[in-house]
Design an enzyme around this catalytic site. Structure first.
Site, mmCIF file in Angstrom:
data_model
loop_
_atom_site.group_PDB
_atom_site.id
_atom_site.type_symbol
_atom_site.label_atom_id
_atom_site.label_comp_id
_atom_site.label_asym_id
_atom_site.label_seq_id
_atom_site.Cartn_x
_atom_site.Cartn_y
_atom_site.Cartn_z
ATOM 1 N N HIS A 140 -3.721 17.834 10.412
ATOM 2 C CA HIS A 140 -3.780 16.959 11.589
ATOM 3 C C HIS A 140 -3.604 15.488 11.210
ATOM 4 O O HIS A 140 -4.052 14.596 11.932
ATOM 5 C CB HIS A 140 -5.095 17.135 12.362
ATOM 6 C CG HIS A 140 -5.404 18.547 12.723
ATOM 7 N ND1 HIS A 140 -4.899 19.153 13.856
ATOM 8 C CD2 HIS A 140 -6.161 19.491 12.093
ATOM 9 C CE1 HIS A 140 -5.335 20.407 13.916
ATOM 10 N NE2 HIS A 140 -6.098 20.635 12.854
ATOM 11 N N GLU B 13 14.426 7.269 6.837
ATOM 12 C CA GLU B 13 14.442 7.195 8.298
ATOM 13 C C GLU B 13 15.772 7.680 8.866
ATOM 14 O O GLU B 13 15.808 8.356 9.907
ATOM 15 C CB GLU B 13 14.161 5.762 8.745
ATOM 16 C CG GLU B 13 12.744 5.313 8.471
ATOM 17 C CD GLU B 13 12.510 3.845 8.798
ATOM 18 O OE1 GLU B 13 11.349 3.413 8.682
ATOM 19 O OE2 GLU B 13 13.467 3.136 9.151
ATOM 20 N N SER C 16 14.526 -6.784 5.668
ATOM 21 C CA SER C 16 14.551 -7.244 7.056
ATOM 22 C C SER C 16 15.317 -8.552 7.140
ATOM 23 O O SER C 16 15.244 -9.390 6.238
ATOM 24 C CB SER C 16 13.114 -7.456 7.562
ATOM 25 O OG SER C 16 13.107 -8.211 8.750
ATOM 26 N N LYS D 173 9.606 -7.618 3.771
ATOM 27 C CA LYS D 173 9.768 -6.194 4.104
ATOM 28 C C LYS D 173 10.582 -5.414 3.067
ATOM 29 O O LYS D 173 11.547 -5.914 2.508
ATOM 30 C CB LYS D 173 10.454 -6.036 5.465
ATOM 31 C CG LYS D 173 9.646 -6.509 6.648
ATOM 32 C CD LYS D 173 8.388 -5.664 6.856
ATOM 33 C CE LYS D 173 8.693 -4.225 7.249
ATOM 34 N NZ LYS D 173 9.411 -4.121 8.518
#
Length: 458
Positions: free
Chosen positions: A157, A291, A278, A284
């Site tokens: 979970h 992704e 970024s 970043k």
């Protein structure tokens, strides 16, 4: 005279935009090697069956090889008005060798021709996918061998559950990929079948030898029903399904990588070579490759659904709808192959932050089940033990402590059976080590698991 192979029946020409809509040459040109391979086998068989002369056969084969060479050099321009790769090659061949080129299509149709091309293409690509899966599996196994003793939090979970071996966790994906590989391997039985010679749908009156072209093309079997040969796209649906499921597995691993590399987790550090930055936030370092793979599952799953819907309700035998079988398969194969290569590089260059993981498993309650098992070993019923430990965890949360921080007096007030050995018992390494059952996360069990998976991929 019309350039179209079917132009004799028609008195009007298609408008340019209709030609463009009808054509498939923009995407099926990548089948050129398979189309020429099939045509050479067909011409060879026609000569052996005395349907065409040896002179014509030699001219056809030489002409086809020249076309392929010119294509590879970038010296051929395809014509949209000729619709597809088959008619473009045939037109080129006739222009080069004359009437002999017009004899190549004897005893076959574009229906069995494209089916043959697609079977050859799918067979080649599926074998390549199997190789890429094994390469990725080997990368996973190498990481696992290095991190059998690395302990990390295990989750259910997305909540911390029990400490596990990092090797055990990542090997899960090696086993997923093993199932994917076996599905692709099994699908080859249905891909490795020759439709050549089925013609449009009913076979041919020429004395062709389909077994001969089967052997020349290296197929294991032939379709035993000519209608089935030209209308079957099951192998494409099956390939798309196998690709989609493999991509789902890669997506699940991508999600792990994304979470593990976050500041909140910090379990791994990705190489700069597989990360991006970024345009506005200079600090970043984004896991964009993972992704992208996670995102590309939408397109591969979409291609599967598209193919199923295309086939739904189609009457036998060939229908132009089937032209839609190619782009989705081409794109799905390209997507999966790219994703497998990216993952291999991403895993091979990532750093597992072992020291950070060691600290993490000491800052949670993932050893709570161990405490319950400790009490069970003292002849306390599990449900009673579960309640005792639950109350201790609640007390710890109020005190901002973990189970290894609890004073012995508190433990003994919870139950007198708890002794000083509890601190050694609850050490994360020992929690993992005690799990020795087949397939478990214990170090000895993981070593046996590694031996089993290596036997399948090496």
């Amino acid at each position: 005279m019309s350039k179209k192979a079917w132009g004799g029946r028609f008195s009007e020409q298609l408008e340019d935009w209709v030609d463009e809509f009808n054509a498939s040459i923009h995407f099926d040109e990548q089948l050129i090697e398979y189309d020429i391979q099939g045509s050479i086998a067909h011409a060879t068989m026609l000569r052996e069956q005395h349907i065409i002369s040896s002179e014509d056969c030699d001219a056809i084969i030489n002409g086809l090889n020249e076309i392929l060479q010119d294509y590879q050099k970038g010296d051929i321009e395809w014509e949209v008005s000729l619709e597809d790769i088959h008619l473009n090659i045939e037109h080129q061949l006739i222009e080069r060798i004359g009437d002999a080129g017009g004899r190549l299509h004897t005893g076959r149709s574009r229906n069995d021709q494209i089916a043959t091309d697609m079977h050859l293409y799918a067979k080649t690509e599926v074998k390549h996918i199997i190789e890429l899966i094994e390469i990725l599996q080997k990368s996973i196994v190498a990481i696992a061998e290095e991190h059998v003793d690395t302990i990390m939090p295990g989750y259910t979970h997305l909540q911390r559950a029990q400490p596990i071996s990092f090797a055990h966790h990542i090997l899960t994906y090696a086993w997923m990929l093993e199932r994917d590989k076996s599905r692709f391997e099994d699908s080859l039985k249905r891909i490795d079948v020759s439709p050549l010679g089925a013609a449009a749908l009913s076979g041919t009156t020429y004395p062709i030898d389909r077994e001969r072209t089967r052997d020349l093309l290296g197929f294991e079997d032939v379709y035993h029903n000519s209608i089935d040969a030209v209308s079957d796209r099951d192998y494409i649906v099956e390939s798309l399904n196998n690709i989609s499921l493999t991509m789902v597995h890669l997506s699940r691993l991508a999600e792990e990588i994304i979470f593990w590399s976050s500041t909140e987790a910090g379990f791994i550090t990705l190489s700069d070579a597989f990360s991006t930055g970024s345009s506005i936030m200079p600090q970043k370092k984004n896991p964009d490759m993972a992704e992208l793979i996670r995102g590309k599952v939408g397109r591969t799953s979409g291609h599967l659904m598209s193919m199923l819907m295309t086939l739904k309700g189609l009457p036998l035998a060939y229908n132009k709808d089937m032209q839609e079988d190619k782009e989705g398969l081409f794109d799905s194969i390209h997507t999966l192959k790219g994703s497998l290569r990216i993952f291999e590089g991403m895993l091979n260059t990532m750093t597992v932050n072992t020291e950070h993981l060691k600290k993490q498993v000491r800052k949670d309650f993932s050893n709570a089940t161990e405490l319950a098992d400790y009490l069970v070993a003292k002849n306390i019923p599990f449900r009673t033990a579960h309640e005792i430990v639950g109350k201790l965890v609640l007390w710890c949360t109020h005190q901002n402590l973990y189970l290894l921080d609890v004073p012995l007096e508190k433990y003994q007030s919870a139950h007198p059976a708890i002794e000083s050995d509890i601190y050694d018992y609850l050490q994360p390494d020992n929690c993992v080590r005690r799990r020795t059952s087949l397939g478990a996360t214990g170090q000895d069990a993981v070593k046996k698991q590694l031996k089993a998976i290596k036997a399948l991929i090496y």
